[in-house]
Design a protein around this motif. Structure first.
Motif, short mmCIF file in Angstrom:
data_model
loop_
_atom_site.label_atom_id
_atom_site.label_comp_id
_atom_site.label_asym_id
_atom_site.label_seq_id
_atom_site.Cartn_x
_atom_site.Cartn_y
_atom_site.Cartn_z
N LYS A 1 0.77 -1.17 0.02
CA LYS A 1 0.14 0.05 0.12
C LYS A 1 0.86 1.11 -0.05
CE LYS A 1 -3.51 2.21 2.97
NZ LYS A 1 -4.09 2.27 4.27
N LYS A 2 0.48 2.25 -0.85
CA LYS A 2 1.32 3.55 -0.99
C LYS A 2 1.64 4.12 0.55
CE LYS A 2 1.68 7.79 -2.96
NZ LYS A 2 1.21 9.05 -4.09
N LYS A 3 2.85 4.52 0.75
CA LYS A 3 3.21 5.15 1.76
C LYS A 3 4.02 6.38 1.44
CE LYS A 3 1.41 3.28 5.53
NZ LYS A 3 0.38 3.94 6.30
N SER A 4 3.85 7.59 2.16
CA SER A 4 4.84 8.71 1.71
C SER A 4 5.52 8.87 2.96
CB SER A 4 3.99 9.96 1.25
OG SER A 4 3.31 9.52 0.20
N PHE A 5 6.58 9.60 2.98
CA PHE A 5 7.30 10.03 4.09
C PHE A 5 8.29 11.27 3.86
CE2 PHE A 5 10.05 6.58 2.71
CZ PHE A 5 11.51 7.19 2.58
N ILE A 6 8.84 11.80 4.87
CA ILE A 6 9.60 13.07 4.54
C ILE A 6 11.12 12.45 5.07
CG2 ILE A 6 10.52 15.31 5.46
CD1 ILE A 6 7.97 15.37 3.60
N PHE A 7 12.21 12.89 4.43
CA PHE A 7 13.54 12.48 4.76
C PHE A 7 14.24 13.87 4.99
CE2 PHE A 7 17.94 11.33 3.33
CZ PHE A 7 18.23 11.01 4.62
N ILE A 8 14.77 14.12 6.06
CA ILE A 8 15.52 15.45 6.40
C ILE A 8 16.79 15.04 6.92
CG2 ILE A 8 13.86 17.24 5.92
CD1 ILE A 8 13.60 17.14 8.88
N SER A 9 17.82 15.67 6.63
CA SER A 9 19.18 15.42 7.41
C SER A 9 20.00 16.57 7.57
CB SER A 9 19.90 14.21 6.51
OG SER A 9 21.14 13.70 7.01
N ASP A 10 20.91 16.56 8.46
CA ASP A 10 21.88 17.62 8.42
C ASP A 10 21.19 19.07 8.83
OD1 ASP A 10 24.75 16.41 8.04
OD2 ASP A 10 23.16 15.59 6.55
N ILE A 11 20.23 19.03 9.88
CA ILE A 11 19.55 20.44 10.22
C ILE A 11 20.62 21.12 11.06
CG2 ILE A 11 17.87 21.33 11.61
CD1 ILE A 11 16.21 18.87 11.19
N HIS A 12 21.59 20.68 11.75
CA HIS A 12 22.61 21.44 12.42
C HIS A 12 21.98 22.47 13.19
CE1 HIS A 12 26.07 19.35 10.82
NE2 HIS A 12 25.50 19.23 9.77
N LEU A 13 20.96 22.08 14.20
CA LEU A 13 20.43 23.31 15.01
C LEU A 13 21.58 23.53 15.91
CD1 LEU A 13 18.04 24.80 16.02
CD2 LEU A 13 17.67 22.79 17.36
N GLY A 14 21.92 24.88 16.15
CA GLY A 14 22.98 25.40 16.79
C GLY A 14 23.88 26.18 16.09
N SER A 15 24.45 25.58 15.01
CA SER A 15 25.04 26.38 13.91
C SER A 15 23.87 27.08 13.05
CB SER A 15 25.91 25.37 13.09
OG SER A 15 26.80 24.74 13.36
N ASN A 16 22.76 26.41 12.73
CA ASN A 16 21.70 27.19 12.30
C ASN A 16 20.52 27.49 13.44
OD1 ASN A 16 22.42 26.83 9.48
ND2 ASN A 16 22.15 24.65 9.75
N SER A 17 20.03 28.39 13.13
CA SER A 17 19.22 29.05 14.08
C SER A 17 17.72 28.53 14.24
CB SER A 17 18.86 30.68 13.92
OG SER A 17 18.03 30.65 12.71
N LYS A 18 16.96 28.79 15.21
CA LYS A 18 15.69 28.36 15.33
C LYS A 18 14.95 28.91 14.12
CE LYS A 18 11.40 28.57 18.32
NZ LYS A 18 10.72 29.03 19.54
#
Length: 244
Positions: A29-46
């Motif tokens: 059955k079709k499934k969709s998902f989000i993939f994200i990596s390397d947000i680097h919270l700290g180096s990058n802001s809120k």
């Protein structure tokens, strides 16, 4: 130089989305998902995280996978991660190298569950017939390969979430989809040429028989807030049944 610097800062602060479809006989059955990596919270802001969450919120998906380097500063205010609480779906996470550089890293990682983020540390979990194997970064390649082999399920779609794309050649016969980040695709040209020396698979979708590897360029820059020839990205994956 001024023109290229301006362009680099512009793309370093933009976030783009892309969509990838994978077809497999193991998907019922079709499934969709989000993939994200390397947000680097700290180096990058809120603010960058808020922009990222806003981008994700416009898409339709069943779960979210975080591929490591979520946090890279011991001084970061973890309450910034409350942004993830707006999602009611499962959010699964593995560590990258930067989490293990933090002071009290184990405590920080353990506290991520307060923000609806589930750390799948070197084990697997099922979402319907998708076997999601999570492998952390702070170990040898040999140990990572061993963990993957221990968590395989040949009757289901095996999805491997691991920060670096280093073990792909060792496990691709068994894994249907492997997701990694870390490389940032070099982030700023011409560094992508040097990244290729260390990582054979540095960015994009790679295929081998019925197996796939996707290496993300990351959802945020690291170090200077600049990108030249690369993009910050959110990736929407669609896993579809294969029509025979």
């Amino acid at each position: 130089i001024l023109f290229l610097t301006t362009i680099s800062f512009y793309f370093g602060n933009k976030i783009f989305s892309k969509e990838i479809s994978i077809y497999s006989n193991k998907i019922k059955k079709k499934k969709s998902f989000i993939f994200i990596s390397d947000i680097h919270l700290g180096s990058n802001s809120k603010k960058h995280l808020t922009k990222l969450i806003s981008k994700i919120d416009k898409l339709k998906f069943d779960f979210i996978l975080l591929g490591g380097d979520l946090i890279d500063s011991s001084d970061v205010n973890l309450n910034s991660l409350n942004e993830f609480k707006k999602f009611s779906c499962p959010i699964l996470y593995v560590t990258g190298n930067h989490e293990h550089y933090l002071k009290e890293s184990k405590k920080i990682i353990k506290n991520l569950n307060k923000f609806n983020i589930q750390h799948i540390s070197n084990h697997s979990t099922f979402i319907e017939n998708i076997n999601i194997i999570g492998v952390d970064d702070n170990m040898t390649k040999e140990r990572q390969i061993e963990i993957v082999n221990q968590n395989l399920n040949k009757f289901n779609f095996n999805l491997l979430l691991i920060h670096k794309p280093s073990i792909w050649l060792n496990i691709r016969e068994e894994i249907d989809l492997m997701l990694s980040g870390h490389t940032h695709n070099g982030q700023i040209f011409p560094f992508n040429l040097f990244v290729r020396i260390q990582f054979k698979f540095k960015y994009n979708l790679y295929k081998y028989n019925n197996s796939n590897l996707y290496v993300s360029s990351g959802s945020g820059p690291w170090g200077p807030k600049m990108r030249l020839g690369t993009l910050n990205e959110v990736v929407l994956f669609n896993l579809n049944p294969k029509n025979v």
